[in-house]
Design an enzyme around this catalytic site. Structure first.
Site, PDB file in Angstrom:
ATOM      1  N   SER A   1       0.862  -1.195   0.000  1.00  0.00           N
ATOM      2  CA  SER A   1       0.000   0.000   0.000  1.00  0.00           C
ATOM      3  C   SER A   1       0.886   1.228   0.000  1.00  0.00           C
ATOM      4  CB  SER A   1      -0.873  -0.006   1.252  1.00  0.00           C
ATOM      5  OG  SER A   1      -0.037   0.090   2.415  1.00  0.00           O
ATOM      6  N   ASP A   2       0.297   2.374  -0.353  1.00  0.00           N
ATOM      7  CA  ASP A   2       1.067   3.597  -0.272  1.00  0.00           C
ATOM      8  C   ASP A   2       0.792   4.217   1.097  1.00  0.00           C
ATOM      9  OD1 ASP A   2       1.545   6.616  -2.279  1.00  0.00           O
ATOM     10  OD2 ASP A   2       2.434   5.895  -0.419  1.00  0.00           O
ATOM     11  N   TRP A   3       1.831   4.204   1.953  1.00  0.00           N
ATOM     12  CA  TRP A   3       1.694   4.734   3.303  1.00  0.00           C
ATOM     13  C   TRP A   3       0.360   4.263   3.896  1.00  0.00           C
ATOM     14  CZ3 TRP A   3       5.917   6.157   5.607  1.00  0.00           C
ATOM     15  CH2 TRP A   3       5.824   6.722   6.905  1.00  0.00           C
ATOM     16  N   ALA A   4      -0.509   5.198   4.339  1.00  0.00           N
ATOM     17  CA  ALA A   4      -1.724   4.812   5.078  1.00  0.00           C
ATOM     18  C   ALA A   4      -2.909   4.633   4.149  1.00  0.00           C
ATOM     19  CB  ALA A   4      -2.026   5.872   6.109  1.00  0.00           C
ATOM     20  N   SER A   5      -2.682   4.329   2.884  1.00  0.00           N
ATOM     21  CA  SER A   5      -3.782   4.322   1.900  1.00  0.00           C
ATOM     22  C   SER A   5      -4.831   3.268   2.219  1.00  0.00           C
ATOM     23  CB  SER A   5      -3.233   4.107   0.485  1.00  0.00           C
ATOM     24  OG  SER A   5      -2.512   2.895   0.412  1.00  0.00           O
TER      25      SER A   5
END
Ligand code: GLC
Length: 746
Positions: free
Chosen positions: A280-284
């Site tokens: 995932s992209d950071w907290a996506s």
């Protein structure tokens, strides 16, 4: 004949044995994965799906305990070769299953030797050099223990307001695909080598279409546009062997890309057969709550893991909820096994189970002279000459005195650009220093402004005085690096601060005025370009931007860069891309009356009833593929092997390119095609090939391109099709001009 046959037979046996060998190695790999997983508990498996950033745990004891207990599959931004080596040793020797860790970091355009921003590198149209630059990035990063980088960023975008255009490869899917492949190969290199770093194709997918160029905004992309443009660089990255992909922050047609089964499963896994890791992209994943797509963290985890995100970056919805979700039957154990197998597969392909962990920072690796040399060449080839009125450039090396002015003439940190986690401004050689090394006291340096957004004119007087006593002026203007990159979108894409005002004052001195722009996006600087005698667009050129610029300013190298993105006249023209549709009422740059020239009492509803803006017309400021050089290139003798391309045939298209000027230089020869009629409307032009030629004055090269029916395929909303019909074809110096021919596909 018999001997020939036996040789063929031998080759056939060899291929089948190699084939068998590679098949065997794959099955061995899969067998190893299954064997390892057979001994893993659900907690062990979920541990592999967690990436944590350094500082996630309150102290090192907790961090090491988590590694020993197999609660971490990967770290993000852990720094220090010794620290990384020790953590890897603990994972291999002291954890339950001895599974090694992935150590990730954003090494986007260099680790310590910083290369030009990706959009600048894209201006070189030299994939081999880009590959070489990315390889050096990985050599430096891997010497510090990093084995996973979150690059290449291959989001296609039409929007210079979007801060992350700086990180992109520009607006064209074909060019972005060529770069995606080169970057993946450069980043990963030979996977068995100690310097191999896993690439990460990001952000999957469509992030570059964030509405209004506002970062993290929503995206609406039809399936034809998604498949004909945005997916292409990602498929190229997959084909190049990218080990990992990263989902994105945007929702795509209402479904967040971190929970999007259509992109993550149907396309990436089922259609393309990708078997690597999706992170995932950071907290996506957690952000799907804010999107209004997940009710809570547990729901977010359920959506993401079922859609196809293998590893969660930074947040812990997986660690908190997956076990319960499996117990509740909302997530099957098969899905968990699939996710974990994708992670273990990458770790095994990267050789992490067997490679020695001790990384030694070899002093001759970081900022090695050979690295800086490539960085200088990359920066040189990334610079685009936009204007050179009466051959203002190059300047003579024996110039009596030269004024070097502007807030970016001596900005060592800013010239490196965005995403330079490990870059150090102290390593930079600025244009001011590079020119001073060449001219000594013959250089008159006055910044004139403190920084690009400076509103103060207090420094103008000194700058103007320096200009008055010099024979020419180099004015370095543009954007600080903090004005582009993630979360740094701009609604106004002009020069910030009072740079334009300073340029106006410098112009009044009447001296030859060279504008050098250092920026992370195409700026709407038509007036400034008109005022200057010559313009070099240097983007943010990295550690060696200064010497590279000096090489061009004083003629040691003729500019060769070409724009990988359209320059618009102002934000009001966005979105603008060269492969636009013709529409029902096309206009041409000539047939429009500028808003200021409309008769004062005009009663007419409109003077044109055609597609354009009354103030901008239809032409951009500068077209995709545009770039000048110190010499002249003449295109002639366009020829085609046939006027018809058969369904299973090939067509060659050629043109002669001659260096008719006085400088040895490189020209990027471009091939464009237009499909005149399709089962959906088709672009007015599409880049289908390019070749960079290096010619001495007077020399000529015949440049030949091959066109095959597959090159003309497109997705029409139902299927990928190759449709017979008539086509235009051009060979030229940019997307706006060229020698034209036509052919029909049977
Ligand atoms: C960021 C970016 C992504 C980057 C990741 C890790 O938010 O969107 O490109 O790789 O987080 O730093």
């Amino acid at each position: 004949m018999k001997k020939y046959l036996s040789v063929l037979l031998l080759i056939g046996l060899l291929i089948s044995s190699c084939d068998k060998g590679s098949q065997e190695s794959v099955s061995t790999l899969e067998k190893d994965i299954q064997e390892l997983m057979a001994n893993m508990s659900i907690e062990d498996k979920i541990g592999q799906m967690q990436q944590v950033f350094d500082g996630f745990y309150p102290n090192d004891d907790d961090l090491i305990k988590a590694v020993r207990e197999g609660k971490v599959g990967s770290f993000l931004n852990v720094m220090g070769a010794d620290r990384i080596s020790e953590l890897q040793r603990i994972a291999l020797e002291e954890s339950k299953h001895g599974i090694p860790l992935l150590f990730g970091r954003d090494v986007i355009h260099g680790y310590r030797t910083i290369f030009p921003i990706p959009l600048a590198m894209a201006s070189s149209w030299e994939p081999e050099l880009i590959e070489k630059s990315m390889r050096i990035s990985s050599v430096e990063a891997s010497s510090m223990g990093i084995n996973w980088t979150f690059a290449p960023m291959i989001d296609v975008t039409w929007d210079p307001r979007w801060g992350r255009i700086a990180e992109s490869c520009g607006e064209d899917p074909y060019l972005a695909s060529v770069y995606a492949s080169a970057m993946v190969k450069g980043i990963q290199g030979d996977l068995n080598d100690q310097t191999a770093v896993a690439a990460c194709a990001k952000h999957f997918v469509g992030y570059g279409m964030s509405e209004a160029g506002r970062d993290y905004n929503t995206t609406y992309i039809t399936e034809p546009l998604l498949r004909n443009v945005h997916l292409r660089p990602f498929e190229a990255a997959k084909d190049a062997g990218a080990l990992t992909f990263m989902s994105a922050f945007n929702d795509l047609n209402g479904v967040p890309t971190s929970g999007n089964e259509f992109t993550l499963k149907t396309i990436l896994r089922d259609e393309w057969g990708f078997d690597g890791t999706v992170v995932s992209d950071w907290a996506s994943i957690e952000e799907m709550i804010s999107h209004g797509y997940a009710a809570n963290r547990k729901h977010a985890a359920e959506i993401a893991v079922n859609a196809g995100v293998d590893m969660e970056m930074a947040t812990t919805t997986y660690a908190e909820n997956l076990k319960v979700l499996v117990e509740e039957g909302k997530v099957s154990e098969e899905v968990i096994n699939e996710r974990v197998a994708n992670i273990l597969r990458v770790k095994m392909k990267l050789g992490l189970f067997t490679k020695p962990v001790s990384q030694h920072v070899s002093v001759d690796t970081i900022l090695a002279p050979s690295h800086l040399k490539v960085a200088r060449e990359m920066a040189r080839k990334s610079i685009v000459l936009l204007k050179n009125e009466s051959n203002t450039l190059p300047l003579p090396k024996d110039i009596r005195s030269l004024a070097v002015v502007g807030p970016l003439a001596n900005a060592p940190h800013n010239q490196m650009g965005t995403w330079v986690f490990d870059g150090n401004g102290d390593d930079s050689v600025t244009p001011k220093v590079a020119i001073e090394n060449l001219l000594g006291k013959r250089m008159n340096f006055v910044a004139g402004m403190e920084y690009s957004r400076d509103k103060s004119t207090a420094g103008f007087k000194e700058a103007i005085n320096a200009a008055r006593k010099s024979d020419a002026i180099l004015f370095f203007a543009g954007e600080e690096s903090c004005l582009s990159g993630e979360a740094n979108s701009r609604g106004i894409i002009d020069f910030p601060g009072v740079q334009k005002e300073l340029l106006i004052e410098l112009k009044k001195t009447g001296k030859p005025l060279v504008l050098v722009v250092m920026a992370g996006r195409p700026l709407g600087i038509g007036d400034e370009i008109n005022m200057a005698d010559a313009v070099l667009y240097a983007w943010h050129g990295g550690t060696m931007a200064g010497p590279a610029l000096a090489d061009l300013v004083f003629g040691d190298y003729s500019p060769s860069g070409k724009l990988p993105v359209t320059f618009v006249k102002g934000a009001g023209q966005i979105p603008f891309y060269y492969y636009r549709k013709n529409g029902g009422r096309p206009s041409s740059p000539e047939d429009f009356t500028h808003i200021d020239d409309i008769p004062r009492n005009s009663k007419q509803l409109s003077l044109g009833f055609k597609t354009m803006h009354l103030d901008y017309g239809i032409a951009p400021l500068l077209p995709f593929g545009y770039g000048l050089t110190y010499t002249e290139f003449q295109y002639s003798n366009f020829s085609m092997s046939d006027a018809k391309l058969k369904a299973n045939g090939t067509l060659t298209v050629s043109a002669d390119v001659r260096n008719s000027g006085n400088y040895e230089a490189e020209e990027i020869v471009q091939l464009y095609v237009r499909d005149r009629v399709g089962s959906i409307t088709r672009p007015i032009k599409e880049l289908k090939g390019f070749e960079k030629v290096h010619l001495k004055p007077g020399n000529l090269r015949k440049v030949t391109f091959l066109i095959e029916p597959e090159d003309l395929a497109f997705f029409n909303g139902n299927d990928y099709v190759i449709e017979p019909g008539d086509f235009d074809v051009w060979i030229g110096p940019n997307s706006d001009e060229g020698l034209q021919g036509e052919f029909s596909l049977e």
